[in-house]
Motif scaffolding. Structure first.
Motif, PDB file in Angstrom:
ATOM      1  N   ALA A 145       0.835  -1.193   0.000  1.00 46.22           N
ATOM      2  CA  ALA A 145       0.000   0.000   0.000  1.00 46.22           C
ATOM      3  C   ALA A 145       0.873   1.246   0.000  1.00 46.22           C
ATOM      4  O   ALA A 145       2.021   1.213   0.451  1.00 46.22           O
ATOM      5  CB  ALA A 145      -0.910   0.005   1.235  1.00 46.22           C
ATOM      6  N   TRP A 146       0.308   2.333  -0.510  1.00 46.40           N
ATOM      7  CA  TRP A 146       0.973   3.645  -0.510  1.00 46.40           C
ATOM      8  C   TRP A 146       0.077   4.646   0.206  1.00 46.40           C
ATOM      9  O   TRP A 146      -1.147   4.648   0.019  1.00 46.40           O
ATOM     10  CB  TRP A 146       1.203   4.132  -1.939  1.00 46.40           C
ATOM     11  N   TYR A 147       0.696   5.515   1.012  1.00 47.38           N
ATOM     12  CA  TYR A 147      -0.014   6.541   1.754  1.00 47.38           C
ATOM     13  C   TYR A 147       0.637   7.908   1.500  1.00 47.38           C
ATOM     14  O   TYR A 147       1.850   7.999   1.290  1.00 47.38           O
ATOM     15  CB  TYR A 147       0.038   6.278   3.258  1.00 47.38           C
ATOM     16  N   GLN A 148      -0.186   8.929   1.594  1.00 46.08           N
ATOM     17  CA  GLN A 148       0.277  10.318   1.549  1.00 46.08           C
ATOM     18  C   GLN A 148       0.140  10.900   2.955  1.00 46.08           C
ATOM     19  O   GLN A 148      -0.884  10.691   3.626  1.00 46.08           O
ATOM     20  CB  GLN A 148      -0.594  11.121   0.586  1.00 46.08           C
ATOM     21  N   LYS A 149       1.146  11.633   3.399  1.00 49.26           N
ATOM     22  CA  LYS A 149       1.100  12.252   4.730  1.00 49.26           C
ATOM     23  C   LYS A 149       1.468  13.724   4.586  1.00 49.26           C
ATOM     24  O   LYS A 149       2.591  14.075   4.218  1.00 49.26           O
ATOM     25  CB  LYS A 149       2.075  11.540   5.676  1.00 49.26           C
ATOM     26  N   ARG A 150       0.489  14.564   4.871  1.00 50.07           N
ATOM     27  CA  ARG A 150       0.735  16.009   4.890  1.00 50.07           C
ATOM     28  C   ARG A 150       0.918  16.446   6.334  1.00 50.07           C
ATOM     29  O   ARG A 150       0.331  15.850   7.237  1.00 50.07           O
ATOM     30  CB  ARG A 150      -0.434  16.768   4.274  1.00 50.07           C
ATOM     31  N   PRO A 151       1.692  17.498   6.583  1.00 52.17           N
ATOM     32  CA  PRO A 151       1.895  17.967   7.965  1.00 52.17           C
ATOM     33  C   PRO A 151       0.567  18.305   8.629  1.00 52.17           C
ATOM     34  O   PRO A 151      -0.289  18.963   8.031  1.00 52.17           O
ATOM     35  CB  PRO A 151       2.752  19.225   7.779  1.00 52.17           C
TER      36      PRO A 151
ATOM     37  N   TYR B  97      -3.695   0.403  -2.798  1.00 51.10           N
ATOM     38  CA  TYR B  97      -3.557  -0.855  -2.084  1.00 51.10           C
ATOM     39  C   TYR B  97      -3.439  -1.984  -3.106  1.00 51.10           C
ATOM     40  O   TYR B  97      -3.711  -1.787  -4.293  1.00 51.10           O
ATOM     41  CB  TYR B  97      -4.725  -1.089  -1.118  1.00 51.10           C
ATOM     42  N   ASP B  98      -2.990  -3.142  -2.639  1.00 46.39           N
ATOM     43  CA  ASP B  98      -2.720  -4.264  -3.543  1.00 46.39           C
ATOM     44  C   ASP B  98      -1.839  -3.822  -4.715  1.00 46.39           C
ATOM     45  O   ASP B  98      -2.051  -4.245  -5.858  1.00 46.39           O
ATOM     46  CB  ASP B  98      -4.024  -4.887  -4.053  1.00 46.39           C
ATOM     47  N   ALA B  99      -0.896  -2.964  -4.439  1.00 48.74           N
ATOM     48  CA  ALA B  99       0.139  -2.486  -5.356  1.00 48.74           C
ATOM     49  C   ALA B  99      -0.363  -1.549  -6.441  1.00 48.74           C
ATOM     50  O   ALA B  99       0.371  -0.636  -6.857  1.00 48.74           O
ATOM     51  CB  ALA B  99       0.888  -3.645  -5.997  1.00 48.74           C
ATOM     52  N   SER B 100      -1.595  -1.747  -6.929  1.00 48.54           N
ATOM     53  CA  SER B 100      -2.019  -0.973  -8.092  1.00 48.54           C
ATOM     54  C   SER B 100      -3.471  -0.498  -8.054  1.00 48.54           C
ATOM     55  O   SER B 100      -3.927   0.139  -9.012  1.00 48.54           O
ATOM     56  CB  SER B 100      -1.816  -1.803  -9.370  1.00 48.54           C
ATOM     57  N   LYS B 101      -4.195  -0.806  -6.983  1.00 50.04           N
ATOM     58  CA  LYS B 101      -5.604  -0.418  -6.918  1.00 50.04           C
ATOM     59  C   LYS B 101      -5.748   0.924  -6.208  1.00 50.04           C
ATOM     60  O   LYS B 101      -5.276   1.104  -5.086  1.00 50.04           O
ATOM     61  CB  LYS B 101      -6.410  -1.488  -6.171  1.00 50.04           C
ATOM     62  N   ARG B 102      -6.394   1.874  -6.872  1.00 54.60           N
ATOM     63  CA  ARG B 102      -6.599   3.180  -6.243  1.00 54.60           C
ATOM     64  C   ARG B 102      -7.687   3.088  -5.174  1.00 54.60           C
ATOM     65  O   ARG B 102      -8.742   2.478  -5.400  1.00 54.60           O
ATOM     66  CB  ARG B 102      -6.990   4.224  -7.287  1.00 54.60           C
ATOM     67  N   ALA B 103      -7.433   3.717  -4.034  1.00 54.50           N
ATOM     68  CA  ALA B 103      -8.431   3.771  -2.983  1.00 54.50           C
ATOM     69  C   ALA B 103      -9.571   4.706  -3.400  1.00 54.50           C
ATOM     70  O   ALA B 103      -9.441   5.500  -4.338  1.00 54.50           O
ATOM     71  CB  ALA B 103      -7.789   4.259  -1.683  1.00 54.50           C
ATOM     72  N   THR B 104     -10.664   4.604  -2.690  1.00 58.31           N
ATOM     73  CA  THR B 104     -11.845   5.416  -2.990  1.00 58.31           C
ATOM     74  C   THR B 104     -11.511   6.906  -2.978  1.00 58.31           C
ATOM     75  O   THR B 104     -10.900   7.410  -2.030  1.00 58.31           O
ATOM     76  CB  THR B 104     -12.947   5.138  -1.962  1.00 58.31           C
TER      77      THR B 104
ATOM     78  N   GLY C  10      -4.945  -2.583   3.435  1.00 57.49           N
ATOM     79  CA  GLY C  10      -4.472  -1.232   3.710  1.00 57.49           C
ATOM     80  C   GLY C  10      -5.411  -0.611   4.720  1.00 57.49           C
ATOM     81  O   GLY C  10      -6.476  -1.151   5.011  1.00 57.49           O
ATOM     82  N   ALA C  11      -5.023   0.550   5.254  1.00 54.38           N
ATOM     83  CA  ALA C  11      -5.859   1.254   6.222  1.00 54.38           C
ATOM     84  C   ALA C  11      -6.528   2.417   5.510  1.00 54.38           C
ATOM     85  O   ALA C  11      -5.854   3.381   5.120  1.00 54.38           O
ATOM     86  CB  ALA C  11      -5.024   1.752   7.395  1.00 54.38           C
TER      87      ALA C  11
END
Lengths: 107, 119
Positions: free
Chosen positions: A34-40, A49-56, B105-106
């Motif tokens: 999974a990939w996440y974005q973190k802003r301050p 998630y699952d390497a290539s599926k875009r989250a909602t 994922g979360a």
């Protein structure tokens, strides 16, 4: 223990550019990444998630690829709000560790 | 609308205890695994602990094993993290997060609660 290594540590680009972020696992995680974005000051946001599926609700300019040990997050046509820190996380084995992060900064 | 609201953070002395809570609304709480993730000042994200939907399966990072206990009360739609023997290095913002089905994922996160361990 499974380790995720992200590169580069910092990426300096301009709005409108394309960003390519890498995440390498010390052993295969199949496609459980999974990939996440973190802003301050904000909570992390799930992008992929699952390497290539875009989250909602994630725009199509975010895309993920890869399997096994090598993964990529690509962001096309960078918007000002995309400049943040990005983390990968493997969901294949316990503990579900995060990479150390890639800071995407405005050039 | 899914919402997660943490509470219970604060200032505690080294060796002390604290219990964090996370109230979930807008989804069937018992159907989803839940996690705690923390971020120390100036550092990256660190996964801390997770619990399955029925509370039976619990997992911990090595850094907190034996000191922290995760639990949930599905009747109250609330997740907990009991933190004992706190150390300075436990100082962080603690986020609760809801897992996707199958734990891929979360997908929803709380706003975080700050825990400061200092004398």
């Amino acid at each position: 223990e499974l380790v995720l290594t992200q590169s580069p540590a910092t990426l300096s680009l301009s709005p409108g550019d394309r960003a390519t972020l890498s995440c390498r696992a010390s052993q295969s995680v199949s496609n459980f990444l999974a990939w996440y974005q973190k802003r301050p000051g904000q909570a992390p946001r799930l992008l992929i998630y699952d390497a290539s599926k875009r989250a909602t609700g994630i725009p199509a300019r975010f895309s993920g690829s890869g399997s096994g040990t090598d993964f990529t997050l690509a962001i096309s046509n960078l918007e000002p709000e995309d400049f943040a820190v990005y983390y990968c996380q493997q969901r294949s084995k316990w503990p579900p560790a995060f990479g150390q992060g890639t800071r995407l900064e405005i050039k | 609308e899914v919402q997660l609201v943490e509470s219970g953070g604060g200032l505690v002395q080294p060796g002390g205890s604290l219990r964090l809570s996370c109230a979930g609304t807008g989804f069937t709480f018992s159907n989803f695994a839940m996690s705690w993730v923390r971020q120390a000042p100036g550092k990256g994200l660190e996964w801390v602990s997770a619990v399955g939907g029925n509370g039976a399966n619990r997992y911990y990072a090595d850094s907190v094993k034996g000191r922290f206990t995760i639990s949930r009360d599905n009747a109250k739609n609330t997740l907990y993290l009991q933190m004992n023997s706190l150390r300075a290095e436990d100082t962080a913002i603690y986020y609760c997060a809801k897992d996707l089905i199958r734990g891929a994922g979360a997908d929803y996160w709380g706003q975080g609660t700050l825990v400061t361990v200092s004398s």
